[in-house]
Write a protein that holds these residues in place. Structure first.
Motif, short mmCIF file in Angstrom:
data_model
loop_
_atom_site.label_atom_id
_atom_site.label_comp_id
_atom_site.label_asym_id
_atom_site.label_seq_id
_atom_site.Cartn_x
_atom_site.Cartn_y
_atom_site.Cartn_z
N LEU A 1 0.67 -1.14 0.09
CA LEU A 1 0.05 -0.04 -0.03
C LEU A 1 0.91 1.23 -0.14
O LEU A 1 0.66 2.04 -0.84
N ALA A 2 1.96 1.23 0.87
CA ALA A 2 2.88 2.44 0.86
C ALA A 2 3.56 2.66 -0.56
O ALA A 2 3.70 3.70 -1.06
N VAL A 3 3.87 1.54 -1.25
CA VAL A 3 4.48 1.61 -2.51
C VAL A 3 3.38 1.88 -3.53
O VAL A 3 3.79 2.98 -4.24
N LEU A 4 2.27 1.68 -3.54
CA LEU A 4 1.03 2.17 -4.36
C LEU A 4 0.87 3.62 -4.17
O LEU A 4 0.74 4.29 -5.36
N LEU A 5 0.78 4.02 -2.96
CA LEU A 5 0.54 5.41 -2.64
C LEU A 5 1.85 6.37 -3.18
O LEU A 5 1.73 7.38 -3.99
N LEU A 6 2.78 5.86 -3.16
CA LEU A 6 4.10 6.53 -3.38
C LEU A 6 4.18 6.78 -5.08
O LEU A 6 4.33 7.71 -5.64
N VAL A 7 3.93 5.62 -5.70
CA VAL A 7 3.87 5.40 -7.33
C VAL A 7 2.72 6.63 -7.75
O VAL A 7 3.05 7.06 -8.82
N VAL A 8 1.65 6.56 -7.04
CA VAL A 8 0.46 7.13 -7.66
C VAL A 8 0.65 8.94 -7.55
O VAL A 8 0.57 9.58 -8.05
N LEU A 9 1.33 9.02 -6.38
CA LEU A 9 1.89 10.22 -5.92
C LEU A 9 2.79 10.97 -7.06
O LEU A 9 2.71 12.09 -7.40
N VAL A 10 3.92 10.26 -7.19
CA VAL A 10 4.96 10.46 -8.09
C VAL A 10 4.34 10.81 -9.56
O VAL A 10 4.46 11.67 -10.23
N SER A 11 3.51 9.76 -9.95
CA SER A 11 3.02 9.75 -11.36
C SER A 11 2.12 11.01 -11.58
O SER A 11 1.81 11.50 -12.56
N SER A 12 1.31 11.07 -10.34
CA SER A 12 0.55 12.53 -10.60
C SER A 12 0.93 13.77 -10.85
O SER A 12 0.65 14.72 -11.46
N PHE A 13 2.37 13.70 -10.49
CA PHE A 13 3.21 15.04 -10.73
C PHE A 13 3.61 15.12 -11.99
O PHE A 13 3.90 16.07 -12.90
N VAL A 14 4.30 13.89 -12.50
CA VAL A 14 4.95 13.60 -13.73
C VAL A 14 3.94 13.69 -14.77
O VAL A 14 4.32 14.30 -15.92
N PHE A 15 2.64 12.96 -14.80
CA PHE A 15 1.81 12.94 -15.82
C PHE A 15 0.40 13.52 -15.26
O PHE A 15 -0.22 12.96 -14.36
N PRO A 16 0.25 14.95 -15.79
CA PRO A 16 -1.14 15.63 -15.19
C PRO A 16 -2.19 14.70 -15.62
O PRO A 16 -3.09 14.90 -14.74
N SER A 17 -2.27 13.99 -16.65
CA SER A 17 -3.52 13.37 -16.88
C SER A 17 -3.73 11.97 -15.93
O SER A 17 -4.76 11.48 -16.18
N PHE A 18 -2.63 11.73 -15.36
CA PHE A 18 -2.89 10.53 -14.67
C PHE A 18 -3.62 10.58 -13.34
O PHE A 18 -4.45 9.74 -13.16
#
Length: 343
Positions: free
Chosen positions: A41-58
């Motif tokens: 869950l921690a890894v999932l939240l981290l990936v989602v957080l980083v991806s949200s900044f890198v890809f605005p459409s994500f």
């Protein structure tokens, strides 16, 4: 002499309390247990957080709807796989059963929504029952039994569709098509069905004697037998549930696609196993959770979505990343298990 009497008459810690104290897990053991259960869950939240900044459409709501509805089918299959693996088994047939369930549902949908659901559930549940009986009663290896079922279910699918030449269509506008393609609040019905099944699965595992029996059987079948637990019946039931859930997921997928596609489900059993293991369930059995499996499925779905966001990578890279995650998780589980056992 007085000092000796005073020393021997001093109050001592009761033996039961001392044993309880020594059995109490240390901070390191508690941290290892928490990381093993909720690390994904921690890894999932981290990936989602980083991806949200890198890809605005994500981070868009439309993208979230697409990711969740695609993950819902695999999550239902992985839920059944979780129950099987907790008992120390494996089910390699779920990919073919998933595809067979979709074809049967599309074929039966011409008579209404109930036949479209009941026919695949009956056939796929029967396949699960055969798997369970051969494993639990005949003592055969789950790998061999379910591998044979994988081939048998795929062969039955091809026979029903005349080697894939016939594609059964779901009647447009039918209640069954609405079950797969309809939405509530923008999220497809399969998402809510999957969440309801996971909630029920969590309650069964944590709040019922059947759930505790699953852990006991996975921990040691011999010990569970000596305790008087219904080991054989439990194993049969988990394989039946795995077949039912795979068939249900296939039926929902057929409703969403409005047809019984024959080429789907190849390798789905590996994705389900990967999601279960990434979610913290031990392949040797005896430990696991449905919530961890849900996070594992979502992590794999997010990885696939990120590959699509990049655009220059094809879907093959998902297998590479998923395999890397799987190796890291298995290695981490080994060290975390050792840390939990250490004093």
């Amino acid at each position: 002499m007085k000092s000796l009497v005073k020393a021997t008459s001093a109050p001592t810690v009761p033996r039961q309390a001392a044993l309880a104290y020594t059995a109490r897990p240390t901070g390191r053991q508690r941290a290892a247990e928490l990381l093993q259960r909720q690390g994904v869950l921690a890894v999932l939240l981290l990936v989602v957080l980083v991806s949200s900044f890198v890809f605005p459409s994500f981070a868009s709501l439309d993208n979230a709807r697409g990711v969740t509805v695609q993950a819902s089918f695999l999550s239902i299959v992985a839920l059944g796989m979780t129950l099987v693996i907790i008992t120390g088994g494996i089910d390699l047939s779920v990919g073919s059963v998933f595809a067979l369930g979709g074809v049967l549902a599309a074929w039966a949908s011409q008579w209404g929504v109930l036949p479209a659901l009941l026919v695949p559930l009956a056939v796929c549940g029967a396949i699960g029952a055969v798997n369970g009986l051969l494993v639990a009663r005949a003592g055969m290896a789950p790998f061999i039994v379910t591998l044979a079922s994988l081939l048998g279910a795929r062969g039955l699918l091809l026979a029903l569709t005349h080697q894939g030449a016939t594609t059964y269509l779901v009647p447009h506008g039918s209640a069954f098509a609405e079950l797969g393609g309809g939405s509530l609040g923008g999220f497809g019905y399969p998402v809510f069905i999957a969440l309801a099944l996971f909630a029920a699965g969590g309650l069964v595992l944590q709040r019922t004697s059947f759930g505790q029996t699953l852990f006991a059987v996975g921990g040691s079948s011999d010990a569970a037998t000596l305790m008087g637990l219904p080991v054989a019946r439990t194993k049969v039931l988990v394989y039946v549930l795995s077949g039912l859930l795979a068939g249900l997921a296939g039926a929902l997928n057929a409703a969403r696609l409005s047809s019984g596609v024959t080429i789907i489900g190849v390798g789905m059993e590996l994705d389900a196993i990967a999601a279960v293991v990434i979610g913290g369930t031990l392949l040797v059995g005896g430990a696991g959770s449905v919530s961890g499996t849900l996070w594992g499925v979502l992590l794999l779905a997010v990885i696939q979505n990120l590959i699509n966001q990049i655009g220059s990578l094809n879907s093959s890279y998902q297998s590479v990343v998923s395999g890397g995650f799987l190796i890291l998780v298995v290695v981490a589980q080994r060290y975390l298990s050792a840390a939990r056992r250490s004093t």
